[in-house]
Design an enzyme around this catalytic site. Structure first.
Site, mmCIF file in Angstrom:
data_model
loop_
_atom_site.group_PDB
_atom_site.id
_atom_site.type_symbol
_atom_site.label_atom_id
_atom_site.label_comp_id
_atom_site.label_asym_id
_atom_site.label_seq_id
_atom_site.Cartn_x
_atom_site.Cartn_y
_atom_site.Cartn_z
ATOM 1 N N HIS A 294 -41.032 29.362 -19.333
ATOM 2 C CA HIS A 294 -40.921 28.165 -18.477
ATOM 3 C C HIS A 294 -40.242 28.568 -17.168
ATOM 4 C CE1 HIS A 294 -39.676 24.259 -16.955
ATOM 5 N NE2 HIS A 294 -40.605 23.738 -17.733
ATOM 6 N N SER B 123 -45.030 16.961 -13.091
ATOM 7 C CA SER B 123 -45.029 15.547 -12.714
ATOM 8 C C SER B 123 -46.270 14.785 -13.192
ATOM 9 C CB SER B 123 -44.830 15.395 -11.195
ATOM 10 O OG SER B 123 -43.574 15.943 -10.808
ATOM 11 N N LYS C 139 -36.546 19.296 -22.359
ATOM 12 C CA LYS C 139 -35.498 20.035 -21.634
ATOM 13 C C LYS C 139 -34.145 19.763 -22.297
ATOM 14 C CE LYS C 139 -38.206 19.573 -17.474
ATOM 15 N NZ LYS C 139 -38.340 20.097 -16.141
ATOM 16 N N ASN D 244 -41.829 18.319 -23.214
ATOM 17 C CA ASN D 244 -40.699 19.246 -23.054
ATOM 18 C C ASN D 244 -39.478 18.406 -22.701
ATOM 19 O OD1 ASN D 244 -38.826 21.172 -22.376
ATOM 20 N ND2 ASN D 244 -39.811 21.756 -20.449
ATOM 21 N N GLU E 38 -48.057 25.599 -14.573
ATOM 22 C CA GLU E 38 -47.048 24.683 -14.050
ATOM 23 C C GLU E 38 -46.592 25.157 -12.670
ATOM 24 O OE1 GLU E 38 -44.995 22.285 -17.330
ATOM 25 O OE2 GLU E 38 -43.838 24.120 -17.053
ATOM 26 N N GLU F 238 -38.023 27.312 -15.441
ATOM 27 C CA GLU F 238 -36.547 27.194 -15.415
ATOM 28 C C GLU F 238 -35.913 28.392 -16.119
ATOM 29 O OE1 GLU F 238 -36.344 23.185 -16.961
ATOM 30 O OE2 GLU F 238 -37.417 22.512 -15.173
ATOM 31 N N GLY G 74 -40.793 18.310 -12.077
ATOM 32 C CA GLY G 74 -39.642 17.436 -11.898
ATOM 33 C C GLY G 74 -39.456 16.940 -10.472
HETATM 34 C C1 PEP Z 1 -41.815 20.605 -17.473
HETATM 35 O O1 PEP Z 1 -40.661 20.416 -17.812
HETATM 36 O O2 PEP Z 1 -42.425 21.584 -17.910
HETATM 37 C C2 PEP Z 1 -42.438 19.659 -16.547
HETATM 38 C C3 PEP Z 1 -43.692 19.796 -16.229
HETATM 39 O O3 PEP Z 1 -41.635 18.655 -16.080
HETATM 40 P P1 PEP Z 1 -42.102 17.307 -15.302
HETATM 41 O O4 PEP Z 1 -43.238 16.727 -16.097
HETATM 42 O O5 PEP Z 1 -40.894 16.442 -15.307
HETATM 43 O O6 PEP Z 1 -42.537 17.734 -13.950
#
Ligand code: PEP
Length: 247
Positions: free
Chosen positions: A93, A210, A11, A9, A165, A95, A171
């Site tokens: 997601h 992460s 982003k 992803n 998630e 966000e 992040g």
């Molecule tokens: C994500 O953007 O869905 C995500 C899991 O980000 P990160 O791996 O940076 O935590």
């Protein structure tokens, strides 16, 4: 046996110049057994198609409109994404849920719109830190899934992916332990098994939050973790490819 899936992803990152090298490196380096995909910003879908077409790396988008077409300025429909050869699209997601008001009902409508267009939705679910500390992780994740099940039914998940998630791990550099993640993944699979044992057995449930080269193998080694949704590490070819190799 479920084939593992590793989806990047990006982003809101990238440029034509920077993407070219990243896409080429992923295309050439993704040689393992896992299925690999990258979910890029809308303007770069044509570039992803040009670089990845004919390779074993799929591409997709990070969001989709719940509407098929019409006066919805700024929105992008599922059929538009299908026009660009997208295989996957993220829906729900965290966000999108927290910054753009994607409620459970909106996420359910986006999931259905994606499938109508022939895309494979990757339904993202997960609890905030406050929810985890309040001991309601299972309740939150189940509520998020139930909204989609009520709208589309369990059968729809034969052509979908779920990504767990935990919001506090996205992040932040703070990863759920393999045991913490496995516990929620098992709960998710058990929720689907209540409606369809067949769907539950075949459903891929990804972990995101992460994931790095150093923790991917242990996470992906858990019985109910079928790969990962990768944010930050998907922007660095060597890191992303190491995670793909771990799957
Ligand atoms: C994500 O953007 O869905 C995500 C899991 O980000 P990160 O791996 O940076 O935590």
């Amino acid at each position: 046996m479920r084939t593992k899936l590793v989806a990047g992803n990006w982003k809101m990152h990238g440029s034509l110049a920077a993407n070219a090298g990243l896409l080429q490196a992923v295309r050439d380096g993704a040689t393992g057994k896992a299925e690999v995909a990258v979910c890029v910003p809308y303007p770069y879908l044509a570039q992803a198609r040009a670089e990845l077409d004919g390779s074993r790396v799929a591409w997709g988008a990070q969001d989709v409109s719940e509407h098929a077409q019409g006066a919805f300025t700024g929105e992008v429909s599922g059929s538009m994404l299908a026009d660009f050869g997208c295989r996957f699209v993220l829906v729900g997601h965290s966000e999108r849920r927290s910054f753009y008001g994607d409620t459970d009902a909106v996420v359910a409508a986006k999931f259905a719109a994606a499938q109508t267009a022939g895309l494979i939705p990757v339904l993202c679910v997960g609890e905030s830190l406050a929810e985890r500390e309040a001991g309601i992780t299972g309740e939150v994740v189940t509520r998020q899934i139930d909204a989609v099940l009520a709208n589309s039914g369990a059968g729809a998940f034969a052509r979908a992916v779920v990504a767990y998630e935990p919001v506090w791990a996205i992040g932040t550099g703070r990863t759920a332990s393999p045991q913490q993640a496995q516990e929620v993944h098992a709960l998710i699979r058990a929720r689907f098994a209540r409606d369809s044992a067949e769907v539950a057995t075949g459903l891929r449930v990804l972990y995101g939050g992460s994931v790095k080269a150093g923790n991917a193998a242990e996470l992906f080694g858990q019985p109910d973790i079928d790969g990962g949704l990768i944010g930050g590490a998907s922007l660095v070819a060597a890191d992303f490819l190491a995670i793909c190799a771990a799957a």
